[in-house]
Design an enzyme around this catalytic site. Structure first.
Site, PDB file in Angstrom:
ATOM      1  N   VAL A 116      49.673  30.297  36.285  1.00  0.00           N
ATOM      2  CA  VAL A 116      48.568  29.880  37.140  1.00  0.00           C
ATOM      3  C   VAL A 116      48.761  30.420  38.558  1.00  0.00           C
ATOM      4  O   VAL A 116      47.838  30.951  39.176  1.00  0.00           O
ATOM      5  CB  VAL A 116      48.439  28.342  37.151  1.00  0.00           C
ATOM      6  CG1 VAL A 116      47.441  27.888  38.214  1.00  0.00           C
ATOM      7  CG2 VAL A 116      48.017  27.839  35.773  1.00  0.00           C
TER       8      VAL A 116
ATOM      9  N   ARG B 168      48.037  34.142  38.879  1.00  0.00           N
ATOM     10  CA  ARG B 168      46.610  34.439  38.820  1.00  0.00           C
ATOM     11  C   ARG B 168      45.883  33.940  40.074  1.00  0.00           C
ATOM     12  O   ARG B 168      45.000  34.613  40.597  1.00  0.00           O
ATOM     13  CB  ARG B 168      45.997  33.787  37.583  1.00  0.00           C
ATOM     14  CG  ARG B 168      44.485  33.955  37.462  1.00  0.00           C
ATOM     15  CD  ARG B 168      44.067  35.389  37.256  1.00  0.00           C
ATOM     16  NE  ARG B 168      42.625  35.512  37.110  1.00  0.00           N
ATOM     17  CZ  ARG B 168      41.995  36.621  36.761  1.00  0.00           C
ATOM     18  NH1 ARG B 168      42.690  37.717  36.516  1.00  0.00           N
ATOM     19  NH2 ARG B 168      40.681  36.646  36.660  1.00  0.00           N
ATOM     20  N   GLU B 169      46.258  32.764  40.544  1.00  0.00           N
ATOM     21  CA  GLU B 169      45.529  32.145  41.646  1.00  0.00           C
ATOM     22  C   GLU B 169      45.771  32.845  42.984  1.00  0.00           C
ATOM     23  O   GLU B 169      44.835  33.127  43.717  1.00  0.00           O
ATOM     24  CB  GLU B 169      45.924  30.665  41.770  1.00  0.00           C
ATOM     25  CG  GLU B 169      45.373  29.784  40.665  1.00  0.00           C
ATOM     26  CD  GLU B 169      43.892  29.448  40.856  1.00  0.00           C
ATOM     27  OE1 GLU B 169      43.292  29.926  41.838  1.00  0.00           O
ATOM     28  OE2 GLU B 169      43.346  28.726  40.009  1.00  0.00           O
ATOM     29  N   SER B 170      47.021  33.072  43.329  1.00  0.00           N
ATOM     30  CA  SER B 170      47.329  33.543  44.687  1.00  0.00           C
ATOM     31  C   SER B 170      48.281  34.725  44.738  1.00  0.00           C
ATOM     32  O   SER B 170      48.495  35.271  45.829  1.00  0.00           O
ATOM     33  CB  SER B 170      47.953  32.395  45.490  1.00  0.00           C
ATOM     34  OG  SER B 170      49.223  32.045  44.933  1.00  0.00           O
TER      35      SER B 170
ATOM     36  N   TYR C   8      39.905  34.214  33.544  1.00  0.00           N
ATOM     37  CA  TYR C   8      41.005  33.418  34.081  1.00  0.00           C
ATOM     38  C   TYR C   8      41.873  32.861  32.951  1.00  0.00           C
ATOM     39  O   TYR C   8      43.106  32.950  32.990  1.00  0.00           O
ATOM     40  CB  TYR C   8      40.410  32.287  34.921  1.00  0.00           C
ATOM     41  CG  TYR C   8      41.412  31.364  35.573  1.00  0.00           C
ATOM     42  CD1 TYR C   8      41.884  31.610  36.856  1.00  0.00           C
ATOM     43  CD2 TYR C   8      41.868  30.215  34.928  1.00  0.00           C
ATOM     44  CE1 TYR C   8      42.783  30.755  37.465  1.00  0.00           C
ATOM     45  CE2 TYR C   8      42.763  29.357  35.522  1.00  0.00           C
ATOM     46  CZ  TYR C   8      43.220  29.628  36.792  1.00  0.00           C
ATOM     47  OH  TYR C   8      44.119  28.778  37.392  1.00  0.00           O
TER      48      TYR C   8
END
Length: 635
Positions: A489, A492-494, A599
């Site tokens: 996560v 992918r997120e930051s 995502y």
């Protein structure tokens, strides 16, 4: 004595008395940054003391901008400092200068497509028109003009030629529709005045349909002609965007009373079918399948395939795959589903060939294909390459040296622009070495962006660094959640950027909304969580991993539903869940939101990669993490 001369004296003294150490470099960069700021503001500041600084061309360029420009000065600057980002900027200024002075032959001779901005392209096409090469120039210029948004004022002269000799009313209609499709209604209105008087009212109704489609349909200006049918079709699409059932009802009324062509019918019914599929309408597959393939849009064929997957209709899936555009068929997603369709329809040898082609990739579909074949994830078992020597060598590349100095000054935006310009001009091996250097500079997002330029998605060690390892393991254990999933996560997120902030106002490593962070914080006994608090890796990972755990518990251990809920909100994950259980990979493909669909695929693949890294090759297979999705279980 002015500050400018004091700075100049300090840098001269620094260069004379200090050895080349980190502290000397820091001081030089600090003094340079002050000088650059001063020069950029138009202050008459001496710059010769920085002659040997890697960023000296930027000072020269700022000075050049504030002087009376001449062709000779611009040309000399370009020749002296190319290849470089700042030389490219000066080159574009030079082309603008040449166009202003109508030096068309020089523009044609000096033009370089890779350097050209939109306005420079306009000058180039205008140069060809003035040189008598009209046919080629008009074709390229018209393609440029057909844009959904306003183009630079420097293109106006070129477009005057087009409007006089090339652009017809149908071209204006096409551009109005393009602009409306992107929501650029104000710009589209500026095009209406170029239509014949008797069509302007119809065009205004077309644009009015963007906000008030039902009112547009009631307009006295909307009849049964070609352009009126465009208004009707667009209005029906806008109605369907909010309520697809109302869209179908309106379409049935007009389909029989107006002389729509087969192509027009296919366009409208394709859109309606996609909206029905977005809403998982039980009859969406049939609606899409009834559209003749020759008139069905590619997007409609894609959603026909997704609905066939959701319903397990493999022959219909094959029909949808056959009707997709060739480029769409070549994407790994549809290559995987083609292999699985072969598998389901008894074409085992074709299926195995398809799986084998994909199984060598460290991607969602690559891992799934390997699981079908029962083979190891070979790309994850490769010995990591030692990039240290290559990174040391590439560090001396002038553009990367300049980027490093900008980073040292805290000007990350300038550094990123210099870095990304530089890597565009490197070969693949050097780009990968640059990615390794970015990791050494503690810039993982830059490393990811750099590897992306190579399109080598199997560079697992460069794309998936293990950062904040102690924190992730500690806080994952505390919240009873798999650390590999937290990493998946976070990546992918930051991409490990502690200061990342999304357009939706999500903050930090795992991109938490402040409201979500406060809610999770209260449950953990943390009374106050501010936006600035979310820059703390410890607090952000603690809250993010706790929120992940709550998603997993709410969705009965379903990783794909929990991941979709983390991205799009838990209520949507519930809404998208079928009553009868289906395979997780089929469910993922039927997620309506493109962002969430991508995502979930990415996080599941990244989780598999990090699981392999954290367990030294003993990680879980991706299929074992993809439990079937069915009955709506949520607390």
């Amino acid at each position: 004595m002015t500050n400018a001369y004091i700075i100049s004296g300090l840098i001269t003294l620094c260069s004379m008395t200090l050895p080349i150490t980190a502290s000397a470099k820091d001081l030089q960069d600090t003094l340079f940054e002050r000088t650059y700021t001063s020069v950029s503001k138009g202050v008459n500041t001496p710059i010769r003391a920085f002659k040997d600084h890697p960023l000296y061309p930027y000072l020269e360029y700022e000075k050049l901008l504030r002087q009376k420009t001449s062709e000779k000065k611009l040309q000399e600057f370009v020749q002296q400092y190319e290849p470089s980002l700042v030389a490219d900027r000066a080159w574009r200024k030079w082309i603008h200068f040449l166009a202003k002075n109508q030096r068309w032959e020089t523009i044609i001779r000096e033009y370089q497509a890779k350097r050209a901005s939109t306005s420079v392209k306009c000058h180039y096409y205008e140069a060809h028109i003035n040189a008598g090469n009209k046919d080629l120039a008009f074709e390229e210029a018209k393609a440029l003009w057909l844009s959904p948004k306003s183009l630079p004022k420097k293109c106006n002269s070129l477009f005057s030629h087009l409007k006089k000799d090339v652009i017809q009313k149908d071209d204006y209609w096409e551009r109005i529709q393009l602009a409306a499709s992107k929501g650029n209604i104000s710009f589209a209105r500026t095009l209406v005045k170029h239509l014949p008087d008797d069509e302007q009212n119809i065009a205004r109704q077309y644009l009015a349909a963007h906000q008030n489609p039902k009112n547009a349909l009631r307009s006295k200006h909307v009849g049964k002609g070609t352009y009126s049918r465009k208004v009707i079709g667009y209005a029906i699409k806008r109605i369907a965007r909010k309520n697809y059932q109302s869209g179908y009802k309106t379409w049935r009324k007009y389909a029989t009373s107006h002389p729509f062509t087969e192509e027009e019918k296919g366009d409208i019914e394709s859109y309606l079918g996609v909206r029905a599929a977005f809403n998982h309408d039980a009859d969406a597959l049939n609606k899409l399948a009834r559209i003749p393939a020759i008139h069905r849009s590619d997007d409609a064929s894609v959603w026909m395939a997704r609905m066939a997957l959701r319903q397990g209709q493999w022959e219909q899936l094959q029909n949808a795959l056959n009707s997709m555009h060739h480029d769409t068929q070549k994407r790994d997603i549809w290559r995987y589903w083609q292999a699985k369709t072969h598998d389901k329809l008894g074409n085992e040898s074709e299926a195995m060939l398809g799986y084998a082609d994909l199984a060598k990739n460290a991607t969602f579909y690559g891992f799934l294909a390997a699981d079908h074949l029962g083979v190891d994830y070979s790309v994850l078992n490769q010995e990591p390459k030692d990039w240290k020597q290559a990174a040391r060598k590439i560090k001396q590349t002038p553009g990367l040296k300049r980027a490093s100095h900008w980073y040292n000054m805290g000007r990350d935006g300038m550094g990123n622009r210099e870095w990304l310009w530089t890597i565009k001009h490197l070969n693949k091996d050097d780009q990968l070495a640059a990615a390794a250097l970015a990791l050494e500079l503690e810039k993982p997002l830059l490393a990811v962006q750099t590897v992306a330029k190579t399109k080598d998605w199997n560079q697992v060690d460069l794309r998936f660094p293990v950062l904040y390892n102690k924190l992730v393991k500690e806080l994952s254990s505390e919240n009873k959640v798999n650390p590999a999933w937290v990493y998946g996560v976070m990546r992918r997120e930051s991409a490990f950027n502690t200061t990342a902030r999304s357009g939706a106002n999500a903050h930090g490593l795992m991109q938490l909304l402040p409201s979500t962070a406060r809610d999770v914080g209260r449950k953990l006994g943390i009374s106050r969580v501010s936006k600035s608090d979310l820059k703390s890796p410890r607090l952000n990972i603690q809250l993010g991993s706790a929120y992940l755990k709550s998603m997993l518990d709410n969705f009965d251990g379903s990783y794909v539903k929990a991941t979709a809920g983390y991205n799009a909100g838990p209520s949507r994950s519930v809404k998208w869940t079928p009553k009868s259980a289906i395979d997780a990979d089929r469910w993922v493909e039927s997620i309506p939101f493109t962002e969430t669909r991508k995502y979930v695929r990415a996080v599941m693949a990244y989780t598999t990669i990090y699981d392999h890294k954290l367990t030294k090759g003993r990680g879980q297979r991706i299929s074992d993490r993809l439990s079937p999705v069915g009955k709506r279980l949520v607390n």
